[in-house]
Design a protein around this motif. Structure first.
Motif, short mmCIF file in Angstrom:
data_model
loop_
_atom_site.label_atom_id
_atom_site.label_comp_id
_atom_site.label_asym_id
_atom_site.label_seq_id
_atom_site.Cartn_x
_atom_site.Cartn_y
_atom_site.Cartn_z
N ASP A 1 -10.40 13.66 -4.47
CA ASP A 1 -10.74 12.39 -5.11
C ASP A 1 -9.75 11.30 -4.71
OD1 ASP A 1 -8.99 14.14 -6.53
OD2 ASP A 1 -8.95 12.69 -8.16
N PRO A 2 -10.21 10.06 -4.82
CA PRO A 2 -9.33 8.96 -4.39
C PRO A 2 -8.09 8.84 -5.26
CG PRO A 2 -11.59 8.20 -4.82
CD PRO A 2 -11.51 9.60 -5.29
N ILE A 3 -7.08 8.24 -4.70
CA ILE A 3 -5.83 8.00 -5.43
C ILE A 3 -6.09 7.06 -6.60
CG2 ILE A 3 -3.52 7.02 -5.22
CD1 ILE A 3 -3.87 9.45 -3.50
N LYS A 4 -5.53 7.41 -7.74
CA LYS A 4 -5.65 6.51 -8.90
C LYS A 4 -4.40 5.63 -8.95
CE LYS A 4 -7.86 10.16 -11.57
NZ LYS A 4 -7.27 11.35 -10.89
N VAL A 5 -4.65 4.36 -9.17
CA VAL A 5 -3.51 3.45 -9.29
C VAL A 5 -3.57 2.79 -10.66
CG1 VAL A 5 -2.43 1.39 -8.36
CG2 VAL A 5 -3.48 3.05 -6.81
N PRO A 6 -2.47 2.89 -11.43
CA PRO A 6 -2.46 2.28 -12.76
C PRO A 6 -2.77 0.79 -12.67
CG PRO A 6 -0.47 3.59 -12.38
CD PRO A 6 -1.21 3.52 -11.08
N GLU A 7 -3.42 0.31 -13.70
CA GLU A 7 -3.88 -1.08 -13.64
C GLU A 7 -2.76 -2.10 -13.56
OE1 GLU A 7 -6.61 -1.83 -16.77
OE2 GLU A 7 -8.15 -0.51 -15.90
N ASP A 8 -1.65 -1.76 -14.13
CA ASP A 8 -0.57 -2.76 -14.13
C ASP A 8 0.12 -2.88 -12.77
OD1 ASP A 8 0.39 -0.14 -14.66
OD2 ASP A 8 2.33 -1.00 -15.18
N ILE A 9 -0.27 -2.09 -11.85
CA ILE A 9 0.30 -2.28 -10.50
C ILE A 9 -0.69 -3.09 -9.68
CG2 ILE A 9 1.01 -1.14 -8.37
CD1 ILE A 9 1.85 1.23 -9.99
N SER A 10 -0.34 -4.32 -9.47
CA SER A 10 -1.22 -5.09 -8.59
C SER A 10 -0.43 -5.37 -7.34
CB SER A 10 -1.69 -6.38 -9.27
OG SER A 10 -0.60 -7.23 -9.46
N ASN A 11 -0.68 -4.54 -6.40
CA ASN A 11 0.10 -4.58 -5.18
C ASN A 11 -0.86 -4.75 -4.01
OD1 ASN A 11 1.25 -3.25 -2.72
ND2 ASN A 11 3.05 -3.14 -4.03
N ASP A 12 -0.68 -5.81 -3.29
CA ASP A 12 -1.62 -6.12 -2.21
C ASP A 12 -1.73 -4.98 -1.20
OD1 ASP A 12 -2.20 -8.45 -3.32
OD2 ASP A 12 -0.93 -9.68 -2.01
N PHE A 13 -0.58 -4.45 -0.86
CA PHE A 13 -0.58 -3.38 0.14
C PHE A 13 -1.40 -2.19 -0.34
CE2 PHE A 13 1.15 0.67 1.53
CZ PHE A 13 0.94 0.57 2.90
N VAL A 14 -1.15 -1.80 -1.58
CA VAL A 14 -1.86 -0.63 -2.13
C VAL A 14 -3.35 -0.92 -2.24
CG1 VAL A 14 -2.13 0.82 -4.17
CG2 VAL A 14 0.15 0.23 -3.36
N ASN A 15 -3.68 -2.10 -2.73
CA ASN A 15 -5.10 -2.44 -2.86
C ASN A 15 -5.81 -2.39 -1.51
OD1 ASN A 15 -4.74 -2.78 -5.57
ND2 ASN A 15 -4.42 -5.00 -5.43
N LYS A 16 -5.15 -2.94 -0.55
CA LYS A 16 -5.74 -2.97 0.79
C LYS A 16 -5.93 -1.55 1.33
CE LYS A 16 -4.58 -5.55 4.71
NZ LYS A 16 -3.55 -6.34 5.41
N TRP A 17 -4.90 -0.77 1.10
CA TRP A 17 -4.94 0.63 1.56
C TRP A 17 -6.11 1.38 0.91
CZ3 TRP A 17 -3.47 4.00 5.05
CH2 TRP A 17 -3.52 5.37 4.75
N LEU A 18 -6.22 1.20 -0.41
CA LEU A 18 -7.28 1.90 -1.14
C LEU A 18 -8.66 1.48 -0.62
CD1 LEU A 18 -6.00 1.88 -4.81
CD2 LEU A 18 -5.97 3.75 -3.16
N LYS A 19 -8.79 0.18 -0.40
CA LYS A 19 -10.05 -0.36 0.10
C LYS A 19 -10.39 0.28 1.44
CE LYS A 19 -12.81 -3.79 -1.11
NZ LYS A 19 -12.76 -5.08 -1.82
#
Ligand SMILES: [Zn+2]
Length: 313
Positions: free
Chosen positions: A159-177
């Protein structure tokens, strides 16, 4: 392919042969054999494949090199863009161990985000821990015995990596996308190159094959060979050496309490792709009184052990 379970000793191996300095020096020298994803756009026109530095059996160079490179780039990027505190939170959100020191957390997080979250230990349900190129269980069977599960290809969730909502990190978001809908690449660890990593080994006396031969075997599998007994992890000698009362390094090893093991330790370790517990190959425990008491089932069922038993009865 490897699902090594060491069954020889549980307790006996604890502490005694934990290779020292087995840090992460080799950490990034290898990576997944497959490309991260099948349905990925054609990226990277074939990068010139470098010859493999580490000796190993297979020859799936291309994909391997590419994936390793991608993982390295990913590691570099994540270190730049994500704080260790956020890494801890992400690890927790994915049910992974987030309690270690910074170095460990960074390494575990990189491994998890790129190759997928680790499942719990299949033997005891404990937490698996990424140790550079090996994954070991940190769980316990009981109060006195640690779990010995260890693998270079541990079970992982898909399953995909879960990222807590309070982390808004551009790098992580981009990676997940970018990862959406893709599977994780398989991390292919060249474990053969690491069998004796962090170990300094001395060879003593006459052996069944030349010292040069054994030396090459040890070097090829990540170990070092020392001429002196001083500071070595263990001394390898033939049982005949012991029967003669031991010459040179052998006697010195005894004095220093350095483990003296049979050649089979090298042979078996290579065959099983993991350093075997020294205690199981000890050939002096019947010489040194305090070395006695190793339960029979923990002895190496090889000729030396039988020889020993025969001599005792
Ligand atoms: Zn376990």
């Amino acid at each position: 392919m490897v699902h090594e379970t060491r069954s020889r000793t549980h307790a006996a191996e604890e502490g005694k042969n934990a290779p020292k300095g087995q840090k992460e020096e080799h950490k990034e020298q290898e990576g997944g054999k497959e490309r991260p994803s099948k349905n990925k756009k054609p990226v990277e026109p074939e990068a010139p494949t470098k010859t493999k530095k580490l000796k190993g059996g297979e020859s799936e160079l291309d994909g391997k090199e590419n994936s390793t490179k991608e993982f390295e780039d990913f590691c570099k990027a994540i270190r730049e863009h994500l704080s260790v505190e956020d890494m801890r939170k992400i690890l927790e959100a994915n049910d992974q161990d987030a309690s270690g020191p910074e170095d460990a957390v960074v390494q575990i997080c990189e491994d998890m985000m790129f190759y997928g979250p680790l499942e719990k230990c299949p033997m005891c349900g404990g937490q698996l821990e990424c140790k550079g190129w090996k994954y070991k269980c940190t769980g316990k069977y009981s109060e006195w015995a640690s779990c010995i599960f260890s693998s270079s290809n541990p079970p992982r969730r898909s399953d995909p990596i879960k990222v807590p909502e309070d982390i808004s990190n551009d790098f992580v978001n981009k990676w997940l996308k970018q990862q959406e809908g893709k599977g994780y690449p398989k991390r292919d660890v060249d474990e053969e190159a690491h069998i004796f990593s962090g170990m300094m080994i001395a060879l003593s006396g006459r052996m069944s094959r030349s010292h040069a031969y054994f030396k090459e075997q040890i070097l090829n599998h990540g170990g070092k060979v020392n001429n002196s007994v001083l500071g070595v992890t263990c001394v390898v000698a033939s049982p005949a050496e012991r029967d003669k009362g031991g010459s040179g390094g052998f006697a010195e090893a005894l004095e220093r309490g350095t483990p003296v093991v049979s050649e089979n330790w090298i042979v078996d370790s290579i065959q099983k792709k993991e350093a075997q517990p020294l205690a199981a190959y000890d050939i002096v425990s019947d010489v040194v009184p305090e070395g006695r008491g190793l339960p029979l089932d923990k002895l190496d069922p090889s000729e030396e052990a039988i020889e020993t038993l025969a001599a005792e009865s």
